[in-house]
Each structure stands twice: as C-alpha cells, then as structure tokens.
Design an enzyme around this catalytic site. Structure first.
Site, PDB file in Angstrom:
ATOM      1  N   GLY A 102     -12.728   2.150   5.412  1.00 55.33           N
ATOM      2  CA  GLY A 102     -13.162   1.087   6.330  1.00 55.33           C
ATOM      3  C   GLY A 102     -14.362   1.503   7.171  1.00 55.33           C
ATOM      4  N   ASP A 110      -1.041  -4.716  11.465  1.00 54.89           N
ATOM      5  CA  ASP A 110      -2.346  -5.352  11.285  1.00 54.89           C
ATOM      6  C   ASP A 110      -3.310  -4.623  12.218  1.00 54.89           C
ATOM      7  OD1 ASP A 110      -3.361  -7.395   9.597  1.00 54.89           O
ATOM      8  OD2 ASP A 110      -3.934  -8.526  11.377  1.00 54.89           O
ATOM      9  N   ASN A 132       0.839  -1.195   0.000  1.00 51.52           N
ATOM     10  CA  ASN A 132       0.000   0.000   0.000  1.00 51.52           C
ATOM     11  C   ASN A 132       0.885   1.261   0.000  1.00 51.52           C
ATOM     12  OD1 ASN A 132      -1.538   2.214   0.944  1.00 51.52           O
ATOM     13  ND2 ASN A 132      -3.015   0.832   1.899  1.00 51.52           N
ATOM     14  N   HIS A 169      -5.337   4.610  16.480  1.00 49.58           N
ATOM     15  CA  HIS A 169      -4.645   3.356  16.794  1.00 49.58           C
ATOM     16  C   HIS A 169      -3.343   3.231  15.998  1.00 49.58           C
ATOM     17  CE1 HIS A 169      -7.842   3.504  13.910  1.00 49.58           C
ATOM     18  NE2 HIS A 169      -7.248   2.580  13.179  1.00 49.58           N
ATOM     19  N   ARG A 170      -3.403   3.492  14.670  1.00 49.00           N
ATOM     20  CA  ARG A 170      -2.209   3.332  13.835  1.00 49.00           C
ATOM     21  C   ARG A 170      -1.172   4.391  14.198  1.00 49.00           C
ATOM     22  NH1 ARG A 170      -4.360   1.125   9.913  1.00 49.00           N
ATOM     23  NH2 ARG A 170      -5.686   2.916   9.626  1.00 49.00           N
ATOM     24  N   LYS A 208       0.190   3.978   2.741  1.00 51.97           N
ATOM     25  CA  LYS A 208       0.746   3.655   4.061  1.00 51.97           C
ATOM     26  C   LYS A 208       2.255   3.902   4.059  1.00 51.97           C
ATOM     27  CE  LYS A 208      -2.198   0.020   6.076  1.00 51.97           C
ATOM     28  NZ  LYS A 208      -2.201  -1.371   6.526  1.00 51.97           N
TER      29      LYS A 208
HETATM   30  P1  IMP Z   1      -5.324  -3.430   7.885  1.00 48.69           P
HETATM   31  O1  IMP Z   1      -4.708  -4.444   8.789  1.00 48.69           O
HETATM   32  O2  IMP Z   1      -4.706  -2.052   8.065  1.00 48.69           O
HETATM   33  O3  IMP Z   1      -5.375  -3.864   6.462  1.00 48.69           O
HETATM   34  O4  IMP Z   1      -6.841  -3.253   8.368  1.00 48.69           O
HETATM   35  C1  IMP Z   1      -7.783  -4.320   8.311  1.00 48.69           C
HETATM   36  C2  IMP Z   1      -9.188  -3.757   8.186  1.00 48.69           C
HETATM   37  O5  IMP Z   1      -9.529  -3.026   9.373  1.00 48.69           O
HETATM   38  C3  IMP Z   1      -9.384  -2.772   7.046  1.00 48.69           C
HETATM   39  O6  IMP Z   1      -9.720  -3.427   5.853  1.00 48.69           O
HETATM   40  C4  IMP Z   1     -10.540  -1.920   7.553  1.00 48.69           C
HETATM   41  O7  IMP Z   1     -11.773  -2.572   7.318  1.00 48.69           O
HETATM   42  C5  IMP Z   1     -10.307  -1.883   9.039  1.00 48.69           C
HETATM   43  N1  IMP Z   1      -9.517  -0.682   9.424  1.00 48.69           N
HETATM   44  C6  IMP Z   1      -8.193  -0.632   9.676  1.00 48.69           C
HETATM   45  N2  IMP Z   1      -7.818   0.609  10.025  1.00 48.69           N
HETATM   46  C7  IMP Z   1      -8.942   1.356   9.986  1.00 48.69           C
HETATM   47  C8  IMP Z   1      -9.181   2.735  10.253  1.00 48.69           C
HETATM   48  O8  IMP Z   1      -8.294   3.534  10.585  1.00 48.69           O
HETATM   49  N3  IMP Z   1     -10.454   3.130  10.098  1.00 48.69           N
HETATM   50  C9  IMP Z   1     -11.464   2.303   9.731  1.00 48.69           C
HETATM   51  N4  IMP Z   1     -11.294   1.016   9.465  1.00 48.69           N
HETATM   52  C10 IMP Z   1     -10.030   0.543   9.599  1.00 48.69           C
END
Ligand code: IMP
Length: 192
Positions: free
Chosen positions: A149, A68, A9, A176-177, A12
């Site tokens: 998301g 994740d 990505n 969170h991230r 990211k």
């Molecule tokens: P990933 O591990 O970052 O790919 O996140 C997995 C899934 O969690 C994503 O496909 C979204 O559905 C949800 N997600 C992750 N981060 C967010 C966010 O910051 N806002 C809303 N949904 C999130």
C-alpha cells in the site's frame, strides 16, 4: 470459542492467529464457506468494518470481527480515507494510488497524515469498535521495498525510515493495525 475473522487474506489470518488468545479458534471466511460479496458502502471505515462483522454474524450465526483501514492526509481533508484501496481506481494499484496522493499533496506545506484501523466485533451480546491510529508524515518520493500500500511514502512519528524500510516486526509494534489488535486482544483476554 469459535470466532470468525472476516477476511480471505491468509497473511492477515496467520498474523491474527498468533496474537489472539489460543482459547479462541479463529476461522476465516474461507473456513465457513463464505464467498459472498459483502457490499461495503459506508463512507467511514468504522461503518465498513461493522458491515462485515454484522453480515457474518447475521448470515452465519458466528461471533465475528472485521477490520478496515484508511490513510488520512490532513491537508487533503482526510483523503484518501475510506477510499484508500481504490483511490486511483478499481485496479487498486498501490503505485497509482501513491502517485495520485503525491500529485495532490505537491506544494502543500502540511504533510502530516495518519493511518487508522478499526476492528469491529459482533456477537449476540456485543457490538464494539477498537481503533488504532499511527501518526506520521508523507514524504515526496517513495522509499523502501517492504510492506504494501502506502508504506513507501509514510514515515511514522519519531522515525526517519518509511514503513517500507522498517522490518515487519518493527512496523507491527507501532502500526495502526498492531495497536487496534492489541486493544481487541486485551478485551478478549479480559472477557475470558
Ligand atoms: P484494508 O482495509 O486493510 O484492506 O486496507 C485498505 C487500504 O489501505 C489498502 O488497500 C492499502 O492501500 C491501505 N493500507 C492499509 N493498511 C496499510 C498499511 O499498513 N500500510 C500501507 N497502506 C495500508
């Protein structure tokens, strides 16, 4: 020092490159020609992030970190959790995922939830996890156009807007991230 971020990505990657110390050269999976399908078959986000980081370290011999994320809804025993991306099926539709969640939550009094991001870091000497949590509430109808998301149905604690209504900089500060990245960055800076 070179360090691989286990993602394809580009958004990211750009965000992370701006945050991590400039003494680290951050490479993506594309940069190391890794197009393998990494099977993320753990039932926790901690497990899946470490699967990715270990895979890259073991197969490409480079220090690696991987992230994740999941949304954990308390009244649904932590669903969708590790299944957040594919909650309503393999098409990974954000709209369908939100609908399923709102259906399951309808009529429940407790609307509290939290996002959790785990960053796993793997080198020859180190195997570590960094966790960021953002608590909030699920609202009944999606609001806002920004983000991705579950953002339109998540209102973070001490706010009245959803993540999808907040400017990206405001979201990144409390997300969170953002929090997991801050812990990881502090660790890397201290290790220099
Ligand atoms: P990933 O591990 O970052 O790919 O996140 C997995 C899934 O969690 C994503 O496909 C979204 O559905 C949800 N997600 C992750 N981060 C967010 C966010 O910051 N806002 C809303 N949904 C999130």
């Amino acid at each position: 020092m070179e360090i691989v971020f286990a993602t394809h990505n580009q958004n990211k990657l750009i965000e992370v490159k701006q945050i991590l110390p400039s003494s680290f050269k951050v490479l993506s999976l594309n940069d190391i020609n890794c197009f393998d399908e990494i099977i993320e078959d753990s039932n926790t986000i901690e497990g899946n992030s470490m699967i990715k980081a270990r895979y890259v370290f073991e197969n490409y011999g480079k220090a690696c970190f991987a992230d994740d994320t999941g949304l954990f809804v308390n009244a649904l025993n932590g669903e969708p959790g590790v299944y957040s991306a594919r909650y309503a099926g393999q098409t990974k539709s954000a709209k369908a995922n939100m609908s399923k969640l709102l259906d399951k939550l309808s009529g429940k009094a407790d609307k509290t939830a939290y996002f959790k991001t785990v960053i796993a870091y793997k080198t020859a000497d180190v195997e570590r996890l960094f966790t960021g949590i953002c608590k909030g509430q699920i609202i009944e109808k999606p609001k806002g156009e920004k983000g991705f998301g579950y953002d339109p149905i998540f209102v973070p604690e001490n706010y009245t807007e959803t993540f999808a209504e907040l400017p990206p900089e405001a979201k990144n500060k409390i997300s969170h991230r953002g929090l997991a990245l801050k812990l990881f960055t502090t660790y890397l800076n201290d290790s220099l």
